[in-house]
Write a protein that holds these residues in place. Sequence first.
Motif, PDB file in Angstrom:
ATOM      1  N   GLY A 235       0.804  -1.221   0.000  1.00 48.16           N
ATOM      2  CA  GLY A 235       0.000   0.000   0.000  1.00 48.16           C
ATOM      3  C   GLY A 235       0.836   1.269   0.000  1.00 48.16           C
ATOM      4  N   LEU A 236       2.161   1.112  -0.129  1.00 50.81           N
ATOM      5  CA  LEU A 236       3.027   2.295  -0.048  1.00 50.81           C
ATOM      6  C   LEU A 236       3.443   2.800  -1.420  1.00 50.81           C
ATOM      7  CD1 LEU A 236       5.318   0.897   2.766  1.00 50.81           C
ATOM      8  CD2 LEU A 236       3.469   2.568   3.016  1.00 50.81           C
ATOM      9  N   ARG A 237       3.318   1.935  -2.429  1.00 55.55           N
ATOM     10  CA  ARG A 237       3.792   2.306  -3.760  1.00 55.55           C
ATOM     11  C   ARG A 237       2.603   2.580  -4.672  1.00 55.55           C
ATOM     12  NH1 ARG A 237       9.465   2.609  -3.156  1.00 55.55           N
ATOM     13  NH2 ARG A 237       9.498   1.904  -0.998  1.00 55.55           N
ATOM     14  N   ALA A 238       2.816   3.458  -5.627  1.00 58.72           N
ATOM     15  CA  ALA A 238       1.740   3.783  -6.561  1.00 58.72           C
ATOM     16  C   ALA A 238       2.112   3.348  -7.964  1.00 58.72           C
ATOM     17  CB  ALA A 238       1.465   5.273  -6.538  1.00 58.72           C
ATOM     18  N   SER A 239       1.142   2.822  -8.679  1.00 58.83           N
ATOM     19  CA  SER A 239       1.299   2.584 -10.109  1.00 58.83           C
ATOM     20  C   SER A 239       0.029   3.108 -10.756  1.00 58.83           C
ATOM     21  CB  SER A 239       1.468   1.094 -10.402  1.00 58.83           C
ATOM     22  OG  SER A 239       0.249   0.426 -10.218  1.00 58.83           O
ATOM     23  N   VAL A 240       0.003   3.110 -12.083  1.00 57.16           N
ATOM     24  CA  VAL A 240      -1.175   3.616 -12.777  1.00 57.16           C
ATOM     25  C   VAL A 240      -2.412   2.842 -12.347  1.00 57.16           C
ATOM     26  CG1 VAL A 240      -2.176   4.052 -15.024  1.00 57.16           C
ATOM     27  CG2 VAL A 240       0.288   4.219 -14.724  1.00 57.16           C
ATOM     28  N   GLY A 241      -2.285   1.513 -12.317  1.00 58.95           N
ATOM     29  CA  GLY A 241      -3.413   0.667 -11.939  1.00 58.95           C
ATOM     30  C   GLY A 241      -3.889   0.951 -10.527  1.00 58.95           C
ATOM     31  N   VAL A 242      -2.945   1.164  -9.618  1.00 55.30           N
ATOM     32  CA  VAL A 242      -3.313   1.432  -8.227  1.00 55.30           C
ATOM     33  C   VAL A 242      -4.096   2.734  -8.111  1.00 55.30           C
ATOM     34  CG1 VAL A 242      -2.368   2.061  -5.974  1.00 55.30           C
ATOM     35  CG2 VAL A 242      -1.476   0.067  -7.175  1.00 55.30           C
ATOM     36  N   LEU A 243      -3.675   3.760  -8.857  1.00 56.24           N
ATOM     37  CA  LEU A 243      -4.408   5.037  -8.826  1.00 56.24           C
ATOM     38  C   LEU A 243      -5.856   4.839  -9.265  1.00 56.24           C
ATOM     39  CD1 LEU A 243      -2.052   7.845 -10.180  1.00 56.24           C
ATOM     40  CD2 LEU A 243      -2.460   7.083  -7.830  1.00 56.24           C
ATOM     41  N   ILE A 244      -6.031   4.091 -10.360  1.00 57.46           N
ATOM     42  CA  ILE A 244      -7.392   3.842 -10.860  1.00 57.46           C
ATOM     43  C   ILE A 244      -8.188   3.071  -9.819  1.00 57.46           C
ATOM     44  CG2 ILE A 244      -8.744   2.713 -12.671  1.00 57.46           C
ATOM     45  CD1 ILE A 244      -6.359   3.134 -14.545  1.00 57.46           C
ATOM     46  N   HIS A 245      -7.543   2.062  -9.244  1.00 57.47           N
ATOM     47  CA  HIS A 245      -8.223   1.248  -8.235  1.00 57.47           C
ATOM     48  C   HIS A 245      -8.636   2.086  -7.024  1.00 57.47           C
ATOM     49  CE1 HIS A 245      -8.111  -1.903  -4.898  1.00 57.47           C
ATOM     50  NE2 HIS A 245      -9.224  -2.086  -5.564  1.00 57.47           N
ATOM     51  N   ASN A 246      -7.755   3.007  -6.622  1.00 55.26           N
ATOM     52  CA  ASN A 246      -8.095   3.888  -5.494  1.00 55.26           C
ATOM     53  C   ASN A 246      -9.325   4.725  -5.801  1.00 55.26           C
ATOM     54  OD1 ASN A 246      -5.948   2.933  -4.075  1.00 55.26           O
ATOM     55  ND2 ASN A 246      -4.610   4.682  -4.477  1.00 55.26           N
ATOM     56  N   GLU A 247      -9.372   5.259  -7.017  1.00 57.71           N
ATOM     57  CA  GLU A 247     -10.518   6.087  -7.394  1.00 57.71           C
ATOM     58  C   GLU A 247     -11.800   5.264  -7.435  1.00 57.71           C
ATOM     59  OE1 GLU A 247      -8.181   9.553  -9.888  1.00 57.71           O
ATOM     60  OE2 GLU A 247      -8.675   7.643 -10.823  1.00 57.71           O
ATOM     61  N   ILE A 248     -11.662   4.007  -7.875  1.00 57.16           N
ATOM     62  CA  ILE A 248     -12.837   3.127  -7.870  1.00 57.16           C
ATOM     63  C   ILE A 248     -13.314   2.925  -6.431  1.00 57.16           C
ATOM     64  CG2 ILE A 248     -13.650   0.787  -8.311  1.00 57.16           C
ATOM     65  CD1 ILE A 248     -11.763   0.694 -10.707  1.00 57.16           C
ATOM     66  N   SER A 249     -12.365   2.697  -5.520  1.00 52.66           N
ATOM     67  CA  SER A 249     -12.734   2.476  -4.119  1.00 52.66           C
ATOM     68  C   SER A 249     -13.437   3.695  -3.537  1.00 52.66           C
ATOM     69  CB  SER A 249     -11.501   2.182  -3.264  1.00 52.66           C
ATOM     70  OG  SER A 249     -10.675   1.271  -3.909  1.00 52.66           O
ATOM     71  N   LEU A 250     -13.076   4.893  -4.026  1.00 53.62           N
ATOM     72  CA  LEU A 250     -13.699   6.125  -3.534  1.00 53.62           C
ATOM     73  C   LEU A 250     -14.963   6.466  -4.324  1.00 53.62           C
ATOM     74  CD1 LEU A 250     -10.455   8.264  -3.139  1.00 53.62           C
ATOM     75  CD2 LEU A 250     -11.840   7.272  -1.299  1.00 53.62           C
ATOM     76  N   LEU A 251     -15.364   5.540  -5.199  1.00 54.67           N
ATOM     77  CA  LEU A 251     -16.558   5.705  -6.036  1.00 54.67           C
ATOM     78  C   LEU A 251     -16.462   6.914  -6.974  1.00 54.67           C
ATOM     79  CD1 LEU A 251     -19.369   4.846  -3.473  1.00 54.67           C
ATOM     80  CD2 LEU A 251     -18.043   3.312  -4.936  1.00 54.67           C
ATOM     81  N   GLN A 252     -15.231   7.358  -7.265  1.00 53.29           N
ATOM     82  CA  GLN A 252     -15.064   8.454  -8.227  1.00 53.29           C
ATOM     83  C   GLN A 252     -14.934   7.856  -9.623  1.00 53.29           C
ATOM     84  OE1 GLN A 252     -11.574  10.222  -6.543  1.00 53.29           O
ATOM     85  NE2 GLN A 252     -12.714  11.331  -4.980  1.00 53.29           N
ATOM     86  N   TYR A 253     -16.048   7.278 -10.090  1.00 54.68           N
ATOM     87  CA  TYR A 253     -15.986   6.514 -11.338  1.00 54.68           C
ATOM     88  C   TYR A 253     -15.530   7.330 -12.543  1.00 54.68           C
ATOM     89  CZ  TYR A 253     -18.211   2.759  -8.757  1.00 54.68           C
ATOM     90  OH  TYR A 253     -18.487   1.786  -7.836  1.00 54.68           O
ATOM     91  N   PRO A 254     -16.028   8.553 -12.762  1.00 56.67           N
ATOM     92  CA  PRO A 254     -15.559   9.298 -13.944  1.00 56.67           C
ATOM     93  C   PRO A 254     -14.050   9.529 -13.917  1.00 56.67           C
ATOM     94  CG  PRO A 254     -17.587  10.246 -13.145  1.00 56.67           C
ATOM     95  CD  PRO A 254     -17.151   9.255 -12.107  1.00 56.67           C
ATOM     96  N   ALA A 255     -13.502   9.829 -12.746  1.00 47.71           N
ATOM     97  CA  ALA A 255     -12.052  10.020 -12.648  1.00 47.71           C
ATOM     98  C   ALA A 255     -11.333   8.713 -12.963  1.00 47.71           C
ATOM     99  CB  ALA A 255     -11.685  10.510 -11.248  1.00 47.71           C
ATOM    100  N   ALA A 256     -11.844   7.614 -12.397  1.00 47.89           N
ATOM    101  CA  ALA A 256     -11.248   6.312 -12.670  1.00 47.89           C
ATOM    102  C   ALA A 256     -11.339   5.984 -14.150  1.00 47.89           C
ATOM    103  CB  ALA A 256     -11.955   5.235 -11.849  1.00 47.89           C
ATOM    104  N   ALA A 257     -12.486   6.321 -14.762  1.00 48.21           N
ATOM    105  CA  ALA A 257     -12.683   6.027 -16.184  1.00 48.21           C
ATOM    106  C   ALA A 257     -11.682   6.801 -17.039  1.00 48.21           C
ATOM    107  CB  ALA A 257     -14.111   6.364 -16.603  1.00 48.21           C
ATOM    108  N   ALA A 258     -11.467   8.075 -16.716  1.00 38.72           N
ATOM    109  CA  ALA A 258     -10.489   8.860 -17.467  1.00 38.72           C
ATOM    110  C   ALA A 258      -9.104   8.241 -17.325  1.00 38.72           C
ATOM    111  CB  ALA A 258     -10.488  10.306 -16.975  1.00 38.72           C
TER     112      ALA A 258
END
Lengths: 284, 272
Positions: A235-258
Amino acid sequence: MRTALANISHLQSLPLALTLLVFLVFPIAVIVTVSFWGYDSYQLLPAFIFDNYQYLLSSSVTWQAYLNTFKYAVITWAITFVLGFTVAYYLAFHIRSTRMQTLLFLLCTIPFFTSNIIRMISWIPLLGRNGLVNSSLQSVGLIDQPLEFLLYSDFSIVLAYVHLYTLFMVVPIFNTMMRIDRRLIEAARDAGAHTWQILLLVIVPLCKSGILIGSIFVLTMVMGDFVTVRIMGGGLRASVGVLIHNEISLLQYPAAAAGAVVLLATVLLMLVAMFRLVDIRKEL
Amino acid sequence: MKRTRRPASFYFLSVVFGLFLLFLYGPTLTIGILSFQGPNGGLTFPLNGVSLHWFGNLFTTQQVGDFGGSFMRSILLGLGVMVCTLLFSVLAGFAYRRRFAGSQWLFYLTLASLIIPSILVSLGIGLMFDRLGWDPNWYSSAFGAHLTWTLPFGLLIMFAVFNRFDRAYEMAARDLGASPWQTVRLIVLPLIAPSLFGVALFGLTLSYDEFARTLMVAGSFNTLPLEVFGMTTNVTTPVLYALGTLTTLFSFSLIALVLLAMAVSARARKGA
């Protein structure tokens, strides 16, 4: 007659085509659409705005994540290529009996059919603070403090990638090596080529397509991954996939979709570059 | 084959290969051993006694989520995905023995399905169900998500199979008066049977272990890999290893079963 047969082909490929249409093409279309939508804390707001992209591309977090992901991809690619090529070379050119070859090849591929998550977790008792590696090194006296970089680090992430994905290099490279006409190698040897020269000037060029297929697999899988970074990075490192996954977890679907659309575009660009070099269908 | 003396590189590469196998299987073996940890043992060595405590723990529901339920769901899902993968790939494999309009497109689409980042499949299907007002479920949305992962493997295997297939058998059957369906049923399918077990294995095991594409689309009931992923964040006992060992053993037995079936059907083919 000819059109009737073509119609049969269409019918036969219909289940595959429909499945991919419903569960791949439509979903991607939905992602692209939603990436232009707005959202607040409660709901998605249909619109046609570029805010998500603007935010995404102007954030240093995004660029940092891309940089990080490319770093993982390049390092993993280099290691899996050297390791995978070596293993394939050993199987194809040093193992003489077909039975033994099949057996060893199977041994290399079986882990692919087991759970990736379990295989990642399996590193924890080896690499942790009190893990096998640290305690052995300490008892031998090589180190005083446990090595912290072994787990939940870039090291463990790349290690897990290599562990999971080397197979994807071995299989296609082995496949192309097995179709090399052995007389070419004998001819090279007769003409006075050294083992290294045969390897670099005969075998590697003839394996080009296998190497490319393996590279496509490894690079695209690392680019799109979030599970490995999540588990092995603690949980300490970020990758592109992790960023998208985080946004999904926060229900920020449009941001995740972009984020997903930009990731897809990146992967596609990489693919176009690589596909120019090889026609996969001829290689099966 | 003429036996020549092994070059020095053979011994060096043998060692490399041995280390590679150790690298592949070592960690799995480690948690295999650690899952027999005594009741007071921790997540790392040394073993604090030897027991089946943690395996027993798996079957008491309050200890670790819903192991039995998620296991059943994963099996059922895997079997369903296996049947569809087998059926759809074999049909498509037959389709690709002829040229047809759109075949290139479908081929590239199938490849795209394989290499597209899994998170897009997960997010896309999740959003699609959400927008349509449908509830995601392991047997609907997750089922489709798994097919996007297994079908490409199925089709690629079928390509490999038919590229090596000798059409002379088929033509002989037709010359002897067999109908197209008889030719397929009595000649082609038995000949490719061993590979079909391979397709089935891909369908079943890849679905059984699939995680990234399932994440957003399983609905309220977890599949086994989702359950395991949940455990990684909140379970700090060897029960996690016990679960890992069991499910790995399960996968190994599936592989062994399929290899056996392939060997038997290949032998039957030779005998016939």
